[in-house]
Structures are given as structure tokens and as C-alpha cells.
Write a protein that holds these residues in place. Structure first.
Motif, short mmCIF file in Angstrom:
data_model
loop_
_atom_site.label_atom_id
_atom_site.label_comp_id
_atom_site.label_asym_id
_atom_site.label_seq_id
_atom_site.Cartn_x
_atom_site.Cartn_y
_atom_site.Cartn_z
N CYS A 19 0.82 -1.21 0.00
CA CYS A 19 0.00 0.00 0.00
C CYS A 19 0.85 1.26 0.00
N PHE A 20 2.11 1.13 0.39
CA PHE A 20 2.93 2.32 0.61
C PHE A 20 4.03 2.48 -0.42
N ALA A 21 4.62 3.65 -0.42
CA ALA A 21 5.68 3.99 -1.37
C ALA A 21 6.88 3.05 -1.20
N LYS A 22 7.65 2.93 -2.27
CA LYS A 22 8.73 1.93 -2.30
C LYS A 22 9.72 2.07 -1.15
N ASN A 23 9.96 3.27 -0.66
CA ASN A 23 10.91 3.44 0.44
C ASN A 23 10.27 3.32 1.82
N ASN A 24 8.95 3.11 1.85
CA ASN A 24 8.23 3.04 3.13
C ASN A 24 7.35 1.81 3.25
N LEU A 74 0.93 5.19 -5.74
CA LEU A 74 1.28 5.33 -7.15
C LEU A 74 0.26 6.19 -7.89
N ALA A 75 0.71 6.83 -8.96
CA ALA A 75 -0.20 7.58 -9.82
C ALA A 75 -1.07 6.57 -10.57
N SER A 76 -2.30 6.94 -10.84
CA SER A 76 -3.17 6.05 -11.62
C SER A 76 -3.79 6.83 -12.77
N PHE A 77 -4.21 6.08 -13.76
CA PHE A 77 -4.79 6.66 -14.97
C PHE A 77 -6.09 5.95 -15.29
N VAL A 78 -6.97 6.64 -16.00
CA VAL A 78 -8.23 6.06 -16.45
C VAL A 78 -8.39 6.30 -17.94
N THR A 79 -9.17 5.44 -18.57
CA THR A 79 -9.44 5.62 -19.99
C THR A 79 -10.70 6.46 -20.16
N THR A 80 -10.74 7.19 -21.20
CA THR A 80 -11.88 8.05 -21.50
C THR A 80 -11.96 8.21 -23.01
N ASP A 81 -12.92 8.96 -23.46
CA ASP A 81 -13.04 9.26 -24.88
C ASP A 81 -12.47 10.65 -25.14
N VAL A 97 -2.66 11.40 -8.02
CA VAL A 97 -1.28 11.86 -7.94
C VAL A 97 -0.47 10.85 -7.14
N ALA A 98 0.76 10.62 -7.55
CA ALA A 98 1.66 9.74 -6.80
C ALA A 98 2.12 10.45 -5.52
N ASN A 99 2.37 9.66 -4.48
CA ASN A 99 2.93 10.19 -3.24
C ASN A 99 4.04 9.25 -2.79
N ASP A 100 5.29 9.60 -3.13
CA ASP A 100 6.44 8.78 -2.78
C ASP A 100 6.74 8.77 -1.28
N ASN A 101 6.09 9.63 -0.52
CA ASN A 101 6.35 9.72 0.92
C ASN A 101 5.27 9.04 1.77
N LEU A 102 4.27 8.43 1.14
CA LEU A 102 3.19 7.78 1.88
C LEU A 102 3.76 6.65 2.74
N THR A 103 3.40 6.65 4.02
CA THR A 103 3.95 5.65 4.95
C THR A 103 2.86 5.18 5.92
N TRP A 104 3.23 4.29 6.81
CA TRP A 104 2.32 3.69 7.78
C TRP A 104 1.75 4.74 8.72
N GLY A 148 -7.08 19.49 -11.56
CA GLY A 148 -7.59 18.32 -12.26
C GLY A 148 -7.70 17.10 -11.36
N TYR A 149 -7.24 17.22 -10.13
CA TYR A 149 -7.30 16.12 -9.18
C TYR A 149 -8.20 16.52 -8.02
N ALA A 150 -8.88 15.55 -7.43
CA ALA A 150 -9.75 15.83 -6.29
C ALA A 150 -8.96 15.86 -4.98
N ASN A 151 -8.01 14.92 -4.83
CA ASN A 151 -7.28 14.81 -3.56
C ASN A 151 -6.01 13.99 -3.77
N ILE A 152 -5.23 13.92 -2.70
CA ILE A 152 -4.03 13.07 -2.67
C ILE A 152 -4.02 12.36 -1.33
N LEU A 153 -3.74 11.08 -1.33
CA LEU A 153 -3.63 10.33 -0.09
C LEU A 153 -2.28 10.65 0.54
N THR A 154 -2.31 11.11 1.79
CA THR A 154 -1.09 11.57 2.44
C THR A 154 -1.13 11.23 3.92
N ASN A 155 0.00 11.43 4.59
CA ASN A 155 0.08 11.30 6.05
C ASN A 155 0.03 12.71 6.61
#
Length: 170
Positions: A19-24, A74-81, A97-104, A148-155
Motif C-alpha cells: 500500500c505504501f511507497a517503495k521506500n516506506n 502510485l499515480a493512476s490513470f483512467v481511460t476516456t473518450d 497523484v503519486a505520493n512517494d512519501n506515503l507511509t504507515w 484536475g485532481y480531487a485529492n491526494i492520499l497523504t500522512n
């Protein structure tokens, strides 16, 4: 257990989650407890006719929370027309949006207490003081809509509470 007077417990765990960033990905969560059976000491002998048990104790421990969906860092993408030359075409747009600092999210708790047994344990009492602190809370922080983004998951932030308890039975 040493001499049926001194009690010691130590534990540790390392948890890993995608669930968390590669360093965390891994969290370290220790815990420990000590207790002293004071009523077993020779200097307490004059009081044993009243107090059958006097135990002082303290504990501290940590736990981690990974209650989010996998790969949230991680950043995610969706398909659209999309439209190209007045024709509908498949397109891909960013969703999160990606968050490389997301941790426990971590919770630490301290408990200090005393247990008493009186009159052949006909009456037992326990007094406790707890302190609990949760930090690095997992939270969806709002982003400006213009991004263009609603939110970002963060600590973000922490919560702390403490309380006292005195209880007994007869």
C-alpha cells in the motif's frame, strides 16, 4: 519471570505492505512491558495481612495501520473518450497523484498501573493511566480543483488522548 517478582516482556514486529511507497513499505513496531510484584519483597511482609497483592506495571507498544487499498502511493490513470479531427478516439488521463512519501499510520500507547488485592483478594483494585498517540494519519487531502485532481492520499496530523481508570471488584 525472575524470582517470581520481576516480569519482563519484549516484542517486535516488522510489517510490510504494498500500500505504501517503495521506500516506506515496511514498518517497525516494538512493544514491551515490565511488572514488579512488590508484595513478594521481604520489606513488604508486615503489610501482607492486609495486601495480598501489590503489583506495579508499565507497558509501551506500537501498531501500524495499512487500511488502504494497495498501490495508493502510485499515480493512476483512467481511460476516456477524446476527440481528434472531430472523431471519438480512446484516451488516457491521470486520475490520482503519486505520493512517494506515503507511509504507515502508527499508534503508540503507554500504560502505567498498579494492581491491589486486599483481604485475601476479596477486594481487588486496578488503577491505570493510559496515553495513546496516533500519528502520520492516512488522509485524503483535498487538492485545488483547478489541478484536475480531487485529492491526494497523504500522512497528515496526529491525535492524542489520555485517560485514567480505577476499577475493582469484590
Amino acid at each position: 519471570n525472575i524470582l517470581d517478582r520481576y516480569l519482563l516482556t519484549l516484542n517486535t514486529r516488522v510489517d510490510g505492505s504494498s500500500c505504501f511507497a517503495k521506500n516506506n513499505k515496511y514498518g517497525f513496531f516494538p512493544s514491551g512491558a515490565i511488572a514488579w510484584k512488590l508484595h513478594k519483597e521481604s520489606f513488604m511482609e508486615p503489610l501482607t495481612s492486609i495486601f495480598n497483592e501489590i503489583k506495579l506495571r508499565a507497558s509501551y507498544g506500537m501498531v501500524g495501520n495499512a487500511a488502504i487499498s494497495p498501490y495508493q502511493s502510485l499515480a493512476s490513470f483512467v481511460t476516456t473518450d477524446g476527440v481528434l479531427d472531430n472523431k471519438k478516439v480512446p484516451a488516457v488521463i491521470p486520475q490520482t497523484v503519486a505520493n512517494d512519501n506515503l507511509t504507515w499510520e502508527s499508534t503508540a500507547e503507554l500504560d502505567v498501573g498498579v494492581d491491589l488485592g486486599v483481604l485475601q483478594n476479596r477486594i481487588t483494585l486496578s488503577f491505570d493511566y493510559y496515553k495513546k498517540r496516533t500519528y502520520d494519519l492516512l488522509y485524503k487531502e483535498p487538492f485545488p480543483r483547478i489541478s484536475g485532481y480531487a485529492n491526494i492520499l497523504t500522512n497528515i496530523g496526529e491525535v492524542e488522548s489520555d485517560w485514567r481508570y480505577g476499577g475493582g471488584s469484590s
